[in-house]
Design a protein around this motif. Sequence first.
Motif, mmCIF file in Angstrom:
data_model
loop_
_atom_site.group_PDB
_atom_site.id
_atom_site.type_symbol
_atom_site.label_atom_id
_atom_site.label_comp_id
_atom_site.label_asym_id
_atom_site.label_seq_id
_atom_site.Cartn_x
_atom_site.Cartn_y
_atom_site.Cartn_z
ATOM 1 N N ASN A 1 -1.900 -12.317 7.620
ATOM 2 C CA ASN A 1 -1.494 -10.922 7.473
ATOM 3 C C ASN A 1 -1.432 -10.553 5.991
ATOM 4 O OD1 ASN A 1 -0.662 -8.450 8.325
ATOM 5 N ND2 ASN A 1 1.367 -9.092 8.999
ATOM 6 N N ASP A 2 -2.201 -9.545 5.619
ATOM 7 C CA ASP A 2 -2.080 -8.979 4.274
ATOM 8 C C ASP A 2 -0.956 -7.957 4.367
ATOM 9 O OD1 ASP A 2 -2.248 -7.452 2.010
ATOM 10 O OD2 ASP A 2 -4.429 -7.207 2.048
ATOM 11 N N GLU A 3 0.249 -8.381 4.005
ATOM 12 C CA GLU A 3 1.432 -7.555 4.260
ATOM 13 C C GLU A 3 1.462 -6.311 3.380
ATOM 14 O OE1 GLU A 3 1.219 -10.561 3.108
ATOM 15 O OE2 GLU A 3 2.913 -11.186 1.856
ATOM 16 N N VAL A 4 0.724 -6.326 2.275
ATOM 17 C CA VAL A 4 0.706 -5.145 1.400
ATOM 18 C C VAL A 4 -0.171 -4.061 2.034
ATOM 19 C CG1 VAL A 4 0.105 -4.280 -0.895
ATOM 20 C CG2 VAL A 4 1.125 -6.567 -0.627
ATOM 21 N N GLN A 5 -1.370 -4.460 2.480
ATOM 22 C CA GLN A 5 -2.294 -3.503 3.109
ATOM 23 C C GLN A 5 -1.980 -3.298 4.592
ATOM 24 O OE1 GLN A 5 -4.897 -2.016 1.431
ATOM 25 N NE2 GLN A 5 -4.331 -3.027 -0.485
ATOM 26 N N LYS A 6 -1.027 -4.079 5.110
ATOM 27 C CA LYS A 6 -0.685 -4.034 6.543
ATOM 28 C C LYS A 6 -1.918 -4.243 7.414
ATOM 29 C CE LYS A 6 3.507 -1.499 7.324
ATOM 30 N NZ LYS A 6 4.029 -0.432 8.157
#
Length: 383
Positions: free
Chosen positions: A158-163
């Motif tokens: 999961n790219d938590e910044v880009q969601k």
Amino acid sequence: MLGESDHSLRKFVAPEFVFGAGASRLAGRYARNFGVHRVLLVSDPGVASCPWFDDICRSLDDAGISWAPFSGVSENPRSAEVMRGAEIYEAEECGGIVAVGGGSPMDCAKGIGIVSSNNQNILSFEGVDKVRMPGPPLICIPTTAGSAADVSQFAIINDEVQKRKIAIISKALVPDISLLDPLPLTTLPPEVTVNCGMDVLSHAIEAYVSNASSPVTDLHARKAIDLIVRSLPGAVERPDDIDARFATMMASLHAGLAFSNASLGAVHALAHALGGYLDLSHGLANALLLESVVAFNYAAAPDRYGEIGRIMQAPAGGGKKALVSRIRAFRSSLGIAGTIADAGCERSDIPSLAARAIADPCLATNPKDITLEDIGRIYEAAF
Ligand SMILES: [Fe+2]
């Protein structure tokens, strides 16, 4: 349509795996066989509190393998968690990784391995064959019957910044050995059992209709569909039923061998976008999208979908409608009755979800070409 007469070049990659009661207690022996003295033991807080987890730790102790614990993994493993795990791996001077858990700890462990050997941020590996150096020895012990991360060439982070979720696909992500033990599955809650089972069904269906399927992946995909449909209801009703659990584990294995080599399709591409955005269970996201994608794809592979309908015992000759109804009835009977709206998706989210999904590498093997507008319509149909 691909069949036994298709002579296209295909390859099939699978790790060594040991399956059966007590397989998880071989962790120490295999770590020692790899010449490793200290491992990072990757799990999550739920797994680390289960009674059988102590047996795995003991097998490492008994083999003279020291271990550093890392259980800072959430349900959809975040890039920061992978990077944190890689820091601990370095600081603790580990020489290998043992991953115990569902897809999340296993994917996180795969990420930690390639970050450590390549010294790059995990997000830089997105896509197909972007990993230069293989990771250190990796032993996977799956505790759910779903992700098949223990046999696959995939890691989903999961790219938590880009969601958004990124898919990393590389032979370097295939574990060195997987230890498939039905015992840990008996402590899975029903909801997790169902969601993971729907992931298995989605893997098998997508691999079977994939335009990279082969006679070998077809065998595994068909077997996986049959096994999961027969065994999942029993595993949900009787969590301690080791036979039902073993059957779901084998279904997950067959589906994993199929999709790791034939890849996936639009269900996973759209589910990665949806799950990353709403932080949804991966299996649930697949379950909520499967029927809409089958309806969209059906005409591109009617024989293949017809065969899936036959295996799932959809009414004979019913075509697309019968298969879609059968899938809906199956998931509803297991307690997944809702839609993506019930999961928190708004219609106004569709354009950004579609923009994320269209970039997913799983789309490359979808049996039907798909546009941004098509993806929007599929999400719309799943409301
Ligand atoms: Fe999946």
